[in-house]
Scaffold this motif. Structure first.
Motif, short mmCIF file in Angstrom:
data_model
loop_
_atom_site.label_atom_id
_atom_site.label_comp_id
_atom_site.label_asym_id
_atom_site.label_seq_id
_atom_site.Cartn_x
_atom_site.Cartn_y
_atom_site.Cartn_z
N PHE A 116 0.83 -1.20 0.00
CA PHE A 116 0.00 0.00 0.00
C PHE A 116 0.87 1.25 0.00
N PRO A 117 0.32 2.39 -0.44
CA PRO A 117 1.11 3.63 -0.54
C PRO A 117 1.25 4.33 0.81
N VAL A 118 1.95 3.68 1.74
CA VAL A 118 2.20 4.25 3.06
C VAL A 118 3.67 4.01 3.42
N GLN A 119 4.13 4.65 4.48
CA GLN A 119 5.47 4.41 5.01
C GLN A 119 5.35 3.40 6.15
N ALA A 120 5.97 2.25 5.99
CA ALA A 120 5.79 1.15 6.93
C ALA A 120 7.04 0.94 7.77
N TYR A 121 6.88 0.95 9.09
CA TYR A 121 7.96 0.70 10.03
C TYR A 121 7.52 -0.36 11.04
N GLY A 122 8.50 -1.00 11.66
CA GLY A 122 8.19 -2.01 12.66
C GLY A 122 9.17 -1.99 13.81
N VAL A 123 8.73 -2.46 14.97
CA VAL A 123 9.60 -2.63 16.12
C VAL A 123 9.34 -4.03 16.68
N GLU A 124 10.44 -4.74 16.98
CA GLU A 124 10.37 -6.11 17.47
C GLU A 124 11.47 -6.32 18.50
N HIS A 125 11.15 -7.05 19.57
CA HIS A 125 12.10 -7.25 20.65
C HIS A 125 13.13 -8.32 20.35
N ARG A 126 12.72 -9.38 19.68
CA ARG A 126 13.62 -10.52 19.50
C ARG A 126 14.58 -10.27 18.34
N GLU A 127 15.87 -10.35 18.64
CA GLU A 127 16.91 -9.90 17.71
C GLU A 127 16.93 -10.70 16.41
N ASP A 128 16.78 -12.03 16.48
CA ASP A 128 16.86 -12.81 15.25
C ASP A 128 15.68 -12.53 14.33
N LEU A 129 14.51 -12.19 14.90
CA LEU A 129 13.36 -11.85 14.08
C LEU A 129 13.56 -10.50 13.40
N VAL A 130 14.20 -9.57 14.10
CA VAL A 130 14.54 -8.28 13.49
C VAL A 130 15.44 -8.51 12.28
N GLY A 131 16.44 -9.40 12.43
CA GLY A 131 17.34 -9.70 11.33
C GLY A 131 16.61 -10.29 10.12
N LEU A 132 15.67 -11.20 10.39
CA LEU A 132 14.91 -11.81 9.29
C LEU A 132 14.07 -10.76 8.57
N ALA A 133 13.48 -9.83 9.33
CA ALA A 133 12.67 -8.78 8.72
C ALA A 133 13.53 -7.87 7.84
N ARG A 134 14.70 -7.53 8.34
CA ARG A 134 15.58 -6.64 7.56
C ARG A 134 16.05 -7.30 6.28
N LYS A 135 16.26 -8.61 6.31
CA LYS A 135 16.68 -9.32 5.10
C LYS A 135 15.61 -9.24 4.01
#
Length: 388
Positions: A116-135
């Motif tokens: 969708f035409p929006v700016q999407a951001y996320g916050v997550e506590h678990r470090e390995d899940l953050v890494g998967l999202a960034r990939k």
């Protein structure tokens, strides 16, 4: 816990219901070594006499800050999120606005939002899940709503927040909402979903109870909590049969009183606890007399609770689940092995009991397509088993 997690009122009396031999968690799934030390726990369910929130009086699981989803990529859930995002953006003119998902896991739903035409951001506590999202190219940072003044990422304030089935895990839901409030623009909006207490009571679904979900919200008690922490409820909707979804707007915080909530009646749930156990025992006895075998599909909290509290722990061969991180492990308390769908071809069974509310049709279609027409398929409907 001796006080209500939502309003702080003292929890008095013996509570609504008590359960023994329940899974200690839905996500700390033991492996071959850990299963030796895995044991069931006793859980006591209470209702706050002030704000009406139904809750367990135990400590939260140790990973309550983390978002671990196994159903995030299913067709059912992706289509639901796509519809919700489309409605939210169109109805409230949110194109090009900044969205943040609080507790985004590995970005399963942020990936849908990116359409969708929006700016999407996320916050997550678990470090390995953050890494998967960034990939995946998603803009996700590590963090959590530790206190009201916590800054969530570097792109705030945000115009919209998203929280999908995360609030029910929180031992301090008010702190989470205060933090989100402080990270929003004036008149900022939000989309919140939680498992529905209405659904559990309507269908007497004791198997929906799990220690991970420390709180059980209805539309009324969710509204009370949101109102106490500076949010006005604009829309309410029951989605996927079992989930409360609300759209909210940030308003000025002021001293507000909670609306009275009726005492819930759990007598039918208590009765269904016995009826479900009896039905599963009859099914198991029938299959055993006929020389047939049974498996469960769904290494979910519902499947874990059902297996732990019925004869399935002795009679089922295994639990099928599509989530790779669960496979090769054992269901908490019942210790049934969790296997991939393809394992059926190695050790076929004659009947499969689906315990995955919201995904029953999707799973049933997969069984028919991949395992053939000779497998009996059943699912749990309220307090009885239904053949599909």
């Amino acid at each position: 816990m001796k006080n209500c997690i939502a309003c702080g009122e003292k929890l008095e009396g013996k509570g609504l219901l008590s359960f023994d031999g329940m899974p200690a968690s839905a996500q700390n799934i033991p492996d071959a070594e850990e299963v030796k030390e895995d044991h069931g726990v006793s859980l006591n369910l209470h209702q706050c006499k002030n704000c009406g929130l139904v809750q367990f009086d135990c400590e939260p699981v140790d990973y309550y800050r983390d978002v671990i989803r196994s159903g995030g990529f299913t067709t059912t859930m992706v289509e639901l999120r796509r519809r919700q995002f489309d409605h939210l953006i169109r109805t409230y003119d949110l194109e090009c606005r900044k969205f943040i998902e609080v507790g985004c896991g590995q970005g399963e739903f942020l990936g849908v939002l990116a359409e969708f035409p929006v700016q999407a951001y996320g916050v997550e506590h678990r470090e390995d899940l953050v890494g998967l999202a960034r990939k995946k190219g998603l803009d996700v940072v590590r963090g959590f709503t530790e206190d009201p003044d916590t800054v969530l990422g570097e792109n705030g304030p945000y115009d919209v927040f998203l929280s999908f089935n995360f609030l029910e895990h929180q031992p301090e839901p008010g702190v989470m909402l205060d933090c989100i409030w402080n990270n929003l623009t004036e008149d900022g909006l939000g989309l919140v979903t939680v498992p529905s207490l209405e659904y559990i009571l309507q269908y007497d679904g004791y198997y929906e109870l799990i220690r991970d979900h420390i709180a059980y919200y209805s539309f009324e008690t969710l509204g009370n909590l949101l109102t106490l922490h500076g949010f006005e409820v604009l829309e309410e909707e029951m989605v996927n049969r079992d989930t409360c979804a609300v759209i909210v707007r940030k308003v000025q915080r002021e001293e507000k009183k909670v609306r009275p909530v009726e005492q819930v009646d759990v007598s039918t749930m208590e009765a269904s606890y016995g009826m479900i156990r009896d039905e599963i025992l009859k099914l198991s006895d029938t299959l055993q007399r006929e020389g047939k075998t049974l498996a469960v599909w769904g290494a979910s909290h519902q499947g874990f609770t059902l297996a732990a509290t019925t004869c399935l722990k002795e009679t089922a061969k295994y639990i099928i689940d599509s989530a790779p991180f669960k496979q090769g492990r054992f269901a908490p308390t019942s210790h049934l092995p969790i296997v991939a769908p393809d394992y059926f071809h190695t050790e076929p069974v004659d009947a499969i009991l689906i315990v995955a509310p919201g995904y029953t049709k999707e799973i049933s279609d997969s069984i028919r397509s991949n395992f053939g027409e000779n497998v009996s398929i059943m699912t749990l409907r309220s307090d009885h088993l239904e053949t599909l």
